[in-house]
Design a protein around this motif. Structure first.
Motif, PDB file in Angstrom:
ATOM      1  N   LEU A  79      28.883  54.174  42.581  1.00 28.55           N
ATOM      2  CA  LEU A  79      28.530  54.270  44.003  1.00 28.55           C
ATOM      3  C   LEU A  79      28.133  55.696  44.367  1.00 28.55           C
ATOM      4  CD1 LEU A  79      31.141  52.009  45.821  1.00 28.55           C
ATOM      5  CD2 LEU A  79      28.771  51.488  45.260  1.00 28.55           C
TER       6      LEU A  79
ATOM      7  N   GLU B  29      33.303  57.309  42.647  1.00 28.17           N
ATOM      8  CA  GLU B  29      33.653  56.039  43.276  1.00 28.17           C
ATOM      9  C   GLU B  29      32.759  54.967  42.676  1.00 28.17           C
ATOM     10  OE1 GLU B  29      34.140  53.956  47.701  1.00 28.17           O
ATOM     11  OE2 GLU B  29      33.007  55.805  47.475  1.00 28.17           O
TER      12      GLU B  29
ATOM     13  N   GLU C 211      32.035  50.550  42.177  1.00 25.21           N
ATOM     14  CA  GLU C 211      32.251  49.228  42.754  1.00 25.21           C
ATOM     15  C   GLU C 211      32.356  48.215  41.628  1.00 25.21           C
ATOM     16  OE1 GLU C 211      30.479  46.200  46.133  1.00 25.21           O
ATOM     17  OE2 GLU C 211      29.096  47.452  45.016  1.00 25.21           O
ATOM     18  N   THR C 212      33.512  47.571  41.546  1.00 26.18           N
ATOM     19  CA  THR C 212      33.709  46.502  40.584  1.00 26.18           C
ATOM     20  C   THR C 212      33.369  45.181  41.250  1.00 26.18           C
ATOM     21  OG1 THR C 212      36.014  46.033  41.175  1.00 26.18           O
ATOM     22  CG2 THR C 212      35.614  47.854  39.647  1.00 26.18           C
TER      23      THR C 212
ATOM     24  N   ALA D  67      36.222  45.247  44.274  1.00 27.43           N
ATOM     25  CA  ALA D  67      36.284  46.201  45.381  1.00 27.43           C
ATOM     26  C   ALA D  67      35.780  47.555  44.915  1.00 27.43           C
ATOM     27  CB  ALA D  67      37.730  46.328  45.890  1.00 27.43           C
ATOM     28  N   ALA D  68      35.677  48.473  45.876  1.00 28.52           N
ATOM     29  CA  ALA D  68      35.338  49.855  45.555  1.00 28.52           C
ATOM     30  C   ALA D  68      36.602  50.560  45.068  1.00 28.52           C
ATOM     31  CB  ALA D  68      34.773  50.566  46.783  1.00 28.52           C
TER      32      ALA D  68
ATOM     33  N   GLY E 113      28.098  43.469  41.285  1.00 24.16           N
ATOM     34  CA  GLY E 113      29.297  43.750  42.055  1.00 24.16           C
ATOM     35  C   GLY E 113      29.934  42.496  42.622  1.00 24.16           C
TER      36      GLY E 113
ATOM     37  N   ARG F  32      30.026  44.390  51.533  1.00 24.48           N
ATOM     38  CA  ARG F  32      29.810  44.248  50.099  1.00 24.48           C
ATOM     39  C   ARG F  32      29.726  42.790  49.675  1.00 24.48           C
ATOM     40  NH1 ARG F  32      30.766  49.278  47.998  1.00 24.48           N
ATOM     41  NH2 ARG F  32      32.106  50.637  49.229  1.00 24.48           N
TER      42      ARG F  32
ATOM     43  N   GLY G 117      36.250  47.959  52.495  1.00 20.07           N
ATOM     44  CA  GLY G 117      36.029  48.008  51.053  1.00 20.07           C
ATOM     45  C   GLY G 117      37.115  48.746  50.310  1.00 20.07           C
TER      46      GLY G 117
END
Length: 449
Positions: free
Chosen positions: A22, A40, A42-43, A46-47, A227, A322, A354
């Motif tokens: 991110l 940071e 993003e999976t 979540a972030a 994501g 997201r 997020g």
């Protein structure tokens, strides 16, 4: 002597295989401390902010914002002994800088054990240095250009392949604007493409003849599926084609519930608590599960067993920037109404920002989706994988309703329950839906449970 270490994308204990970068919190040349947040990502859940296990000086960022990286892939290089050298030597192939004292033919160092990252337990992550390769020859077309410019600009990657010179932010801008960098002439020193070059190219494309925009795709744009959106799509496909769904509907008069809500708002015990109809629905589900535990069970295909859960980890479907996420209220069945209301308020707020921890996104037993907040009356929700039922709560509307033989205007809501027919029979699903409806239509029924 300098000591270069590569920081791989860590497994955040979710069983995930990739994440999107991110934004970076550091840049080359920055000093970092142990457990400092450096990136940071993003999976699919979540972030997540990742700390680094070493102190030192950042020498290279190996991934760009917007790039999807597999777990274990190096994303950052750090010199943990910066006093030994002024910095890493240039490498035209983007490989990890070699230690100056090593001969060019030296073999890459072996595996290094990283210190555990804060918040990720004692799991050992192994980082490997990228192999050192010989520079590729440049073609005459690119002979006048530098092998690699500052700031991770691109270069001639392989013989016969021209890669335009541009920094990562400029590449991202070009991607967003639909500009092919190979068609852009760079105006900066060495032919480097700038933001202004990309914007001029984009404006020129916008001024194309009207006939051009009638071509297929001219007024379309594409967004990569990754994501949260990618994970949601995969989960819904798995559920829809694995669990035989049955959906039932119930319309109820919730005027007594709304009257109780107004009364409880004046109760000092509920001061500062956001008491919503969703909180009443959550409490009703937890009570109704006691009489129909099948909706809180799950089908284990490998063991050919139905697993009954003696607890309720209540998932709440939340729409976020997201995508759709389903954070869980742990042991919701042990909470009072005021505790549930407070937990739901905190959970949904964190999800929209997020910031839901990855551990709060897994191992649910039952889910509620509140479509009523969008003004929708009902729907046919899809069961979350690993669960056997999901309840959709519709909008509350003023509608004509027969009360004691007389027509009156009442607060009316629709409920819909989807359940896995392998686990929940029609009688059980109907009983559960009727119980939830009865508890919402007349909250005093709860005293009988």
């Amino acid at each position: 002597m300098p000591d270069y270490k590569q920081f791989p994308l860590a497994d955040t204990a979710e069983g995930l295989t990739e994440a999107e970068i991110l934004n970076w919190r550091v840049q080359p040349g920055d000093e970092v401390q142990v457990n400092q947040i450096v990136v940071e990502v993003e999976t699919a859940k979540a972030a997540v902010e990742l700390p680094i296990p070493w102190a030192g000086v950042v020498t290279e960022l190996l991934a760009e914002p917007g790039q999807t990286v597999e777990v274990g892939t190096p994303i950052l290089t750090v010199d943990t002994d910066p006093g030994g050298s002024a910095g890493p030597p240039a490498d035209t192939n983007g490989a990890t800088p070699a230690k100056p004292a090593e001969p060019e033919s030296a073999e890459p160092e072996g595996e290094e054990e990283m210190k555990p990252l804060v918040g990720y337990g004692s799991k050992t992550v192994v980082a490997k240095r990228r192999p050192r390769t010989a520079p590729q020859p440049q073609t005459a077309m690119n002979d006048s250009l530098p092998a690699k410019s500052a700031g991770n600009e691109s270069f001639m990657a392989t013989e016969g392949e021209y890669v335009p010179l541009a920094k990562p932010p400029v590449r991202k801008l070009a991607k967003d604007l639909g500009v092919d960098l190979r068609t852009v002439t760079g105006s900066a020193d060495g032919g480097v493409i700038t933001r202004e070059d990309v914007e001029r190219a984009a404006n020129g494309a916008a001024a194309a003849p009207a006939a051009a925009i009638t071509e297929p795709g001219a007024r379309e744009h594409r967004v990569p599926v990754k994501g949260v959106r990618k994970a949601t799509a995969q989960a819904m496909m798995e559920s829809a084609f694995t669990a035989p769904h049955v959906t039932e509907f119930l319309t109820i008069d919730v005027t007594p519930m709304m009257e109780l809500r107004e009364k409880l708002k004046r109760d000092p015990a509920f001061a500062g608590v956001k008491l919503t109809p969703l909180a009443f629905a959550a409490k009703a589900v937890c009570l109704a599960v006691r009489r129909t535990p099948d909706v809180n069970a799950v089908w284990d295909a490998e063991a050919a067993e139905i697993v009954y859960k003696d607890y309720v980890h209540l998932g709440i479907a939340a729409a976020t920037p997201r995508g759709l996420v389903v954070p869980k209220v742990r042991d919701a069945d042990r909470m009072s109404l005021v505790e549930l209301a407070a937990a739901l308020d905190e959970l949904t707020g964190t999800a929209r920002e997020g910031k839901t921890p990855p551990g709060d996104m897994v191992n649910g037993t039952f889910t509620i989706t509140n479509v009523g907040v969008f003004g929708v009356d009902t729907g046919t929700p899809i069961i979350n994988p690993g669960e056997s039922a999901i309840l959709a709560v519709g909008a509350i509307r003023d509608m004509p309703w027969v009360v004691d033989g007389e027509l009156a205007v009442r607060k009316v809501m629709q409920l819909s329950l989807s359940f896995d027919h392998r686990v929940v029979d029609g009688q059980q699903g109907s009983q559960f839906l009727a119980d939830v409806g009865a508890l919402l239509a007349d909250p005093s029924v709860a005293i009988t449970y």
